[in-house]
Design a protein around this motif. Structure first.
Motif, mmCIF file in Angstrom:
data_model
loop_
_atom_site.group_PDB
_atom_site.id
_atom_site.type_symbol
_atom_site.label_atom_id
_atom_site.label_comp_id
_atom_site.label_asym_id
_atom_site.label_seq_id
_atom_site.Cartn_x
_atom_site.Cartn_y
_atom_site.Cartn_z
ATOM 1 N N ARG A 63 0.866 -1.188 0.000
ATOM 2 C CA ARG A 63 0.000 0.000 0.000
ATOM 3 C C ARG A 63 0.903 1.238 0.000
ATOM 4 N N ASN A 64 1.408 1.548 -1.193
ATOM 5 C CA ASN A 64 2.347 2.658 -1.299
ATOM 6 C C ASN A 64 1.622 3.991 -1.272
ATOM 7 N N SER A 65 2.339 4.985 -0.795
ATOM 8 C CA SER A 65 1.804 6.346 -0.829
ATOM 9 C C SER A 65 2.055 6.963 -2.199
ATOM 10 N N GLY A 66 1.280 8.012 -2.497
ATOM 11 C CA GLY A 66 1.603 8.843 -3.645
ATOM 12 C C GLY A 66 3.039 9.326 -3.516
ATOM 13 N N ILE A 67 3.688 9.566 -4.612
ATOM 14 C CA ILE A 67 5.111 9.917 -4.785
ATOM 15 C C ILE A 67 5.990 8.683 -4.610
ATOM 16 N N MET A 68 5.743 7.891 -3.554
ATOM 17 C CA MET A 68 6.526 6.655 -3.404
ATOM 18 C C MET A 68 6.254 5.762 -4.622
ATOM 19 N N ASP A 69 5.023 5.842 -5.162
ATOM 20 C CA ASP A 69 4.667 5.021 -6.323
ATOM 21 C C ASP A 69 5.599 5.272 -7.499
ATOM 22 N N ILE A 70 5.867 6.547 -7.790
ATOM 23 C CA ILE A 70 6.702 6.837 -8.971
ATOM 24 C C ILE A 70 8.186 6.599 -8.688
ATOM 25 N N MET A 71 8.571 6.660 -7.435
ATOM 26 C CA MET A 71 9.979 6.397 -7.088
ATOM 27 C C MET A 71 10.368 4.970 -7.516
ATOM 28 N N GLY A 72 9.495 4.004 -7.217
ATOM 29 C CA GLY A 72 9.769 2.617 -7.590
ATOM 30 C C GLY A 72 9.837 2.441 -9.092
ATOM 31 N N SER A 73 9.007 3.192 -9.782
ATOM 32 C CA SER A 73 8.949 3.086 -11.234
ATOM 33 C C SER A 73 10.197 3.701 -11.868
ATOM 34 N N ILE A 74 10.697 4.760 -11.279
ATOM 35 C CA ILE A 74 11.914 5.413 -11.804
ATOM 36 C C ILE A 74 13.130 4.518 -11.562
ATOM 37 N N ALA A 75 13.230 3.974 -10.351
ATOM 38 C CA ALA A 75 14.385 3.132 -10.019
ATOM 39 C C ALA A 75 14.273 1.746 -10.641
ATOM 40 N N GLY A 76 13.028 1.328 -10.942
ATOM 41 C CA GLY A 76 12.824 -0.007 -11.517
ATOM 42 C C GLY A 76 12.833 -1.111 -10.462
ATOM 43 N N CYS A 77 12.813 -0.714 -9.193
ATOM 44 C CA CYS A 77 12.801 -1.723 -8.134
ATOM 45 C C CYS A 77 12.065 -1.184 -6.914
ATOM 46 N N VAL A 78 11.593 -2.100 -6.083
ATOM 47 C CA VAL A 78 10.889 -1.720 -4.851
ATOM 48 C C VAL A 78 11.403 -2.601 -3.709
ATOM 49 N N PRO A 79 11.354 -2.087 -2.469
ATOM 50 C CA PRO A 79 11.831 -2.911 -1.350
ATOM 51 C C PRO A 79 10.923 -4.113 -1.105
ATOM 52 N N HIS A 80 11.548 -5.223 -0.765
ATOM 53 C CA HIS A 80 10.850 -6.500 -0.614
ATOM 54 C C HIS A 80 10.378 -6.653 0.829
ATOM 55 N N PHE A 81 9.132 -6.310 1.077
ATOM 56 C CA PHE A 81 8.559 -6.498 2.414
ATOM 57 C C PHE A 81 7.034 -6.595 2.279
#
Lengths: 147, 424
Positions: B165-183
Motif C-alpha cells: 500500500r504505497n503512498s503517492g510519490i513513493m509510487d513513482i519512485m519505484g517506477s523510476i528506479a525499476g525496483c521496490v523494497p521487498h517487504f
C-alpha cells in the motif's frame, strides 16, 4: 513523569504539547483544508475524528496509533512539512504504517532543513497514558517522556 | 538491507544526485519495514494516485519538476487516478469558480508534468485502471509500485499481483528506479491471513457494506473470507469482479486492507486454500444483523439529517461496463414502477474514460441518458473535497466516498429507491 521507549523512524529531539488521537489519523482529511486555504496553524479538518477536529496541529506532539485512509496520505504529510505546517513530532503507539512512513521519509530526503522526529512502536500503554495538553519530551534515541 | 552493486552505485551518486535521492527514499522505506532486498518491478505499467492539480500540492509539483529536470522519469508508462473536474457534473456558479480558479487551477500544468513523466495516454485517468478497456491489468505474480488503495487491493486480491500500500510519490519512485523494497505484501509470509471472516448472511451481502465491516475490524491485516460461495460462485466473471472491486475499495478505505482472500474464488485462495491462514488467526462472524449494525453506526454529517438529497454519486471506485449496463436496467425498472420518467435527484454515474467511450457505443447509453443520469469520468471524492460540498447533501452507494467526505451512504437498493421514487 512517565517514560516510554520506541523505535526511531526519523531522528530528532523536541519538547512540545501533546495532541492525542485515539483513532487512526486520516492524513488527507485532517490536513487538506488547512493546506488548501492557508491556515498556518494546521487546524484539523477531519469531522470523523472527534479527538482532533478543530484542533491546531502545528507544533504539537501528535500522538496516534497509525494513520489511515487515502494513499495520498504520504504526499499530504510531505506537503505539510514543505509548507512548514507539520506537527513538532509524530509519536505512534503501533508500528508505523506505510503512508505515514512515506511522508516522513520523503520530507527527510527531499526537503532541506525540515525536522519532524517520528517515533513508532511506543505501545498501547503510551496512548492510554498521554493526554492532550501534556508536555512531551522526545529524545534522539526514541525515548518519549510525559513530563 | 542487501543492495546489488548497481543499486549501491546509484545510491552513491553514480547517476547523479536526484537518482541517488530516489534510491535513498526507497532504501529508507524498505529499512523501516525490515526489507531484506530490492526486487524488480515487473508489471508492464505503473499506476499513480496523484491525478489532481490541487493548488495545495505545490511542493509535489516542485518535486516532480526536479525529477523531470534531472531526466529521472518513469521507466514504465503509467495510468493515474481520475480527473477532479468535469463540466457535465452539476455545480453551482460558486463551486465552478472555486474548482477552476482556485482549487484545481494547476490541473493543466500538472497534466503536462504527467505527460513528461510517462502518462500512458490522454484517457489514462481512472482509479479502476485494471478494467479491460483501460489496458493496465497486471498479471498474477507481477511486482508493482502502484498507489491508490482500491487499485492496490484489487491487484493483490483479484489479480494475484504483488504490491504494498504505497503512498503517492513513493509510487513513482519505484517506477523510476525499476525496483521496490521487498517487504509486506510482496512476501509469501506477508500474504498470509491473520483473520478468518465467516460470512453467515441469509441475504447476499452488500459489497460495500461487507467490505466496510471487514475493513473496520481487521484494519491493515489480511482476511481470509469464507461463506461467499453461494453468493459469488467459484469462478471469476464480470459480475463478481465488479462486486470484488467495490468490496475491496471499502475494506481499503474503511480500514487499510491491501489484500484479501476469498475461499475458492480469488487466485491464491484457490491455489493454496486454508494454508494461507495463520495458525493464530482471529475469527469474525458476519451475519445480516452485524451488517445492519455497521450501517446504523455510520455518522450522519449533514446539518439536517432529514434534508432532501441534492446530488447522488454512484461509481467510487469507477463503474465497470457490466455495472453500467445492469444499473441502466435497474434505473429504468425503478422509474417504470414508480411512474416517473427521469431520476428525481440529480445523479452522476462515474466510470473510466475508456469504459465511457465503449459504453457510449452500446444501446444502453441512450437508455441511461433518457433516465436523466449523467455519465462522467470525474473523481467524486475530489469533487467533494471542498468546503462548499460540506453543506451539500450528497448520497452515495460508495463506502469510500462516505468515509472521506460528508456524503451519506445507502445500499444500492436504497439508492435506487431514492433516485427513482424520491423521498428523503
Amino acid at each position: 513523569m512517565k517514560q516510554f521507549k520506541g523505535r526511531v523512524v526519523a531522528p530528532g529531539a523536541v519538547t512540545a504539547p501533546a495532541l492525542v488521537s485515539h483513532g487512526g489519523l486520516n492524513t488527507l482529511a485532517s490536513f487538506q483544508k488547512a493546506l488548501q486555504f492557508g491556515d498556518k496553524k494546521a487546524t484539523c479538518g477531519d469531522q470523523n475524528n472527534p479527538d482532533l477536529y478543530g484542533q491546531e496541529m502545528l507544533g504539537k506532539a501528535l500522538c496516534l496509533p497509525q494513520t489511515i485512509g487515502s494513499t495520498t496520505g504520504g504526499l499530504v504529510l510531505y506537503c505539510a512539512c514543505a509548507m512548514e505546517r507539520q506537527p513538532a513530532c509524530m509519536l505512534f503507539s503501533k508500528p508505523i504504517d506505510s503512508l505515514a512512513a512515506a511522508g516522513s521519509i520523503l520530507a527527510s530526503v527531499w526537503l532541506e532543513g525540515i525536522q519532524m522526529p517520528v517515533i513508532d512502536s511506543l505501545g498501547d500503554e503510551f496512548l492510554a497514558a498521554v493526554k492532550t495538553g501534556d508536555q512531551i519530551q522526545v529524545k534522539d534515541d526514541g525515548t518519549v517522556i510525559i513530563l | 538491507m542487501y543492495l546489488t552493486p548497481e543499486q549501491q552505485a546509484i545510491l552513491d551518486g553514480a547517476k547523479g544526485e536526484t537518482m541517488s535521492k530516489v534510491m535513498k527514499t526507497l532504501v529508507m522505506y524498505g529499512e523501516t519495514f525490515g526489507a531484506d532486498k530490492m526486487v524488480p518491478v515487473t508489471s508492464e505499467y505503473n499506476h499513480l494516485v496523484t491525478s489532481f492539480g490541487l493548488k495545495m500540492m505545490g511542493p509535489v509539483f516542485d518535486l516532480m519538476q526536479k525529477l523531470i529536470d534531472a531526466g529521472a522519469v518513469s521507466g514504465q508508462k503509467f495510468s493515474v487516478d481520475p480527473r477532479p473536474v468535469d463540466k457535465n457534473v452539476p455545480a453551482n456558479f460558486l463551486q465552478k469558480l472555486i474548482f477552476n480558479k482556485f482549487m484545481y487551477s494547476k490541473q493543466d500544468d500538472y497534466e503536462q508534468q504527467l505527460n513528461q513523466l510517462g502518462l500512458m495516454d490522454a484517457d489514462a485517468f481512472s482509479c479502476a485502471c485494471y478494467l479491460d478497456q483501460m489496458g493496465n491489468k497486471p498479471k498474477k505474480g507481477d511486482v508493482l509500485s502502484w498507489a491508490e488503495s482500491s487499485a492496490v487491493v484489487y491487484a493483490n486480491s483479484v489479480l494475484g499481483a504483488r504490491c504494498n500500500r504505497n503512498s503517492g510519490i513513493m509510487d513513482i519512485m519505484g517506477s523510476i528506479a525499476g525496483c521496490v523494497p521487498h517487504f509486506g505484501l510482496l512476501t509469501d509470509e506477508g500474504r498470509k491471513a491473520s483473520w478468518i471472516i465467516k460470512v453467515e448472511c441469509k441475504r447476499r451481502p452488500e459489497a460495500q457494506l461487507l467490505g466496510s465491516a471487514i475493513g473496520m475490524k481487521v484494519m491493515e491485516d489480511v482476511p481470509f473470507i469464507t461463506g461467499m460461495e453461494k453468493w459469488l460462485g467459484t469462478e471469476l466473471n464480470d459480475e463478481n469482479r465488479a462486486y470484488l472491486k467495490d468490496f475491496g475499495a471499502a475494506t481499503a478505505s474503511n480500514g487499510a486492507v491491501g489484500l484479501y482472500h476469498i475461499e475458492n474464488l480469488t487466485p491464491e485462495a484457490k491455489e493454496l486454500g486454508k494454508t494461507l491462514v495463520k495458525a493464530d488467526a482471529q475469527v469474525y462472524v458476519i451475519d445480516d444483523a452485524e451488517l445492519e449494525r455497521v450501517q446504523k453506526n455510520y455518522p450522519v454529517m449533514w446539518k439536517n439529517p432529514d434534508a432532501t438529497p441534492k446530488l447522488c454519486f454512484v461509481g467510487c471506485p469507477h463503474m465497470s461496463m457490466e455495472q453500467l449496463k445492469s444499473w441502466t436496467v435497474r434505473v429504468e425498472e425503478g422509474l417504470k414502477a414508480s411512474g416517473n420518467k427521469k431520476v428525481l435527484i440529480p445523479t452522476v454515474f462515474t466510470t473510466a474514460p475508456a469504459v465511457k467511450k465503449a459504453f457510449e457505443q452500446t444501446e444502453y447509453a441512450k437508455r441511461l441518458a433518457a433516465t436523466g443520469v449523467i455519465l462522467s469520468y470525474i473523481c467524486p471524492l475530489m469533487y467533494m473535497n471542498n468546503p462548499l460540498c460540506g453543506k451539500m447533501n450528497v448520497i452515495t452507494s460508495s463506502n469510500k466516498l462516505r468515509t472521506y467526505t460528508t456524503a451519506r451512504y445507502y445500499t444500492e437498493e436504497q439508492i435506487l429507491a431514492k433516485i427513482t421514487k424520491g423521498g428523503n
